[in-house]
Design an enzyme around this catalytic site. Structure first.
Site, PDB file in Angstrom:
ATOM      1  N   ASP A   1       0.866  -1.172   0.000  1.00 19.03           N
ATOM      2  CA  ASP A   1       0.000   0.000   0.000  1.00 19.03           C
ATOM      3  C   ASP A   1       0.909   1.230   0.000  1.00 19.03           C
ATOM      4  O   ASP A   1       2.075   1.161   0.410  1.00 19.03           O
ATOM      5  CB  ASP A   1      -0.882  -0.031   1.252  1.00 19.03           C
ATOM      6  CG  ASP A   1      -1.607   1.272   1.487  1.00 19.03           C
ATOM      7  OD1 ASP A   1      -2.316   1.733   0.570  1.00 19.03           O
ATOM      8  OD2 ASP A   1      -1.423   1.852   2.574  1.00 19.03           O
TER       9      ASP A   1
ATOM     10  N   ASP B   1      -0.184   5.152   0.790  1.00 23.43           N
ATOM     11  CA  ASP B   1      -0.445   6.109   1.870  1.00 23.43           C
ATOM     12  C   ASP B   1      -0.598   5.399   3.207  1.00 23.43           C
ATOM     13  O   ASP B   1      -1.373   4.447   3.339  1.00 23.43           O
ATOM     14  CB  ASP B   1      -1.709   6.915   1.553  1.00 23.43           C
ATOM     15  CG  ASP B   1      -1.524   7.782   0.330  1.00 23.43           C
ATOM     16  OD1 ASP B   1      -0.945   8.857   0.448  1.00 23.43           O
ATOM     17  OD2 ASP B   1      -1.945   7.349  -0.763  1.00 23.43           O
TER      18      ASP B   1
ATOM     19  N   ASP C   1      -2.337  -0.607   5.844  1.00 25.19           N
ATOM     20  CA  ASP C   1      -2.736   0.083   7.077  1.00 25.19           C
ATOM     21  C   ASP C   1      -4.225   0.403   7.176  1.00 25.19           C
ATOM     22  O   ASP C   1      -4.686   0.848   8.226  1.00 25.19           O
ATOM     23  CB  ASP C   1      -1.970   1.407   7.199  1.00 25.19           C
ATOM     24  CG  ASP C   1      -2.510   2.465   6.243  1.00 25.19           C
ATOM     25  OD1 ASP C   1      -2.959   3.527   6.707  1.00 25.19           O
ATOM     26  OD2 ASP C   1      -2.504   2.225   5.021  1.00 25.19           O
TER      27      ASP C   1
END
Length: 272
Positions: A8, A10, A212
């Site tokens: 991922d 960001d 996240d």
């Protein structure tokens, strides 16, 4: 042990100010030097993610739009999924009871009828910018996803409206605390990574992944080795309690984890 690493962007690879640290960049290049397939799996648009990778001198596969698009290292589109025309029409033409702004993503870019300048801060590396347009006039075909952006509590209320309206016709996902996405049914990063790994002659068991947010859930749960960021949403940690949790993206925790893993892939890791 693993042949592909998916990241991922960001909140995972990128620091909170949407930059990539030197240690992280060095660790990614180490993976590439060891012939691992590096893949970036993001909610961002291709026109946003690809320039970031190019500026960093990185070449990898790209999963964009939370799984709606998959690209090879040369930018060739390998897979695309759009919202069904009737769903897109209903999302765009229904008067939802919400203060959230509405944003539509198509291959040509990011379209909205409301300028939200503060949203551009996350795109300073790429220069990606919204295009102001009348969303009511958009074609029903070719819309990969729709995003509602606003206060989290308002989005939770909107999520209930969308669930009641669409039932099982779409997938809804919080890609960030203040961003709720309407995606084609069955479309997520995990499903896209499965398509990509199959294209490369691998299975998900050959992959490791880092994330996240809730839009990383399927990917982290389905790979051979999923890793959760220390700054991850509490809901994600609660849903994936068996996965290792590392440090914060601000401290380049992915780099520290990879450096440890590259030295001794089977030994325990202590978060930094």
């Amino acid at each position: 042990m693993y042949r592909l690493a998916a990241f991922d962007m960001d909140g995972t690879l990128l620091t909170p100010d949407h930059r990539i640290g030197p240690e992280t960049l060095a660790a990614l290049n180490q993976l590439i030097d060891r012939d691992m397939v590096v893949t970036f799996a993001t909610g961002r648009h291709y026109l946003d993610a690809q320039p970031i990778m190019a500026k960093l001198g990185l070449q990898g596969y790209l999963i964009t739009g939370n799984g709606t698009r998959v690209y090879d290292k040369q930018g060739q589109q390998l897979h695309a999924t759009d919202l069904p025309a009737d769903v897109a029409e209903e999302v765009l033409h229904t008067q939802w009871q919400t203060p959230a702004s509405l944003h539509v993503f198509r291959d040509e870019g990011w379209l909205t009828n409301l300028a939200v300048p503060e949203m551009l801060q996350a795109h300073h590396l790429s220069g990606f910018h919204f295009q102001l347009t009348d969303l009511q006039r958009l074609p029903a075909l070719g819309n990969s996803k729709v995003c509602f952006c606003g206060p989290h509590d308002a989005l939770v209320e909107l999520q209930a409206q969308l669930h009641a309206h669409f039932a099982q016709r779409v997938d809804l996902c919080f890609s960030a605390y203040e961003c709720l996405e309407v995606l084609p049914l069955g479309c997520n990063k995990g499903a896209a990574l499965e398509k990509l790994s199959g294209h490369l002659g691998m299975t998900l068991a050959d992959c490791m992944a880092f994330g996240d947010a809730m839009n990383d859930k399927e990917m982290l749960a389905s790979v051979g080795h999923g890793v959760v960021m220390g700054n991850a949403l509490p809901q994600l940690k609660a849903l994936l309690p068996d996965l290792p949790v590392i440090g914060h993206c601000e401290k380049q925790a992915v780099a520290h984890y990879l450096q440890h893993w590259l030295r001794s892939p089977r030994s325990p890791y202590t978060p930094v």
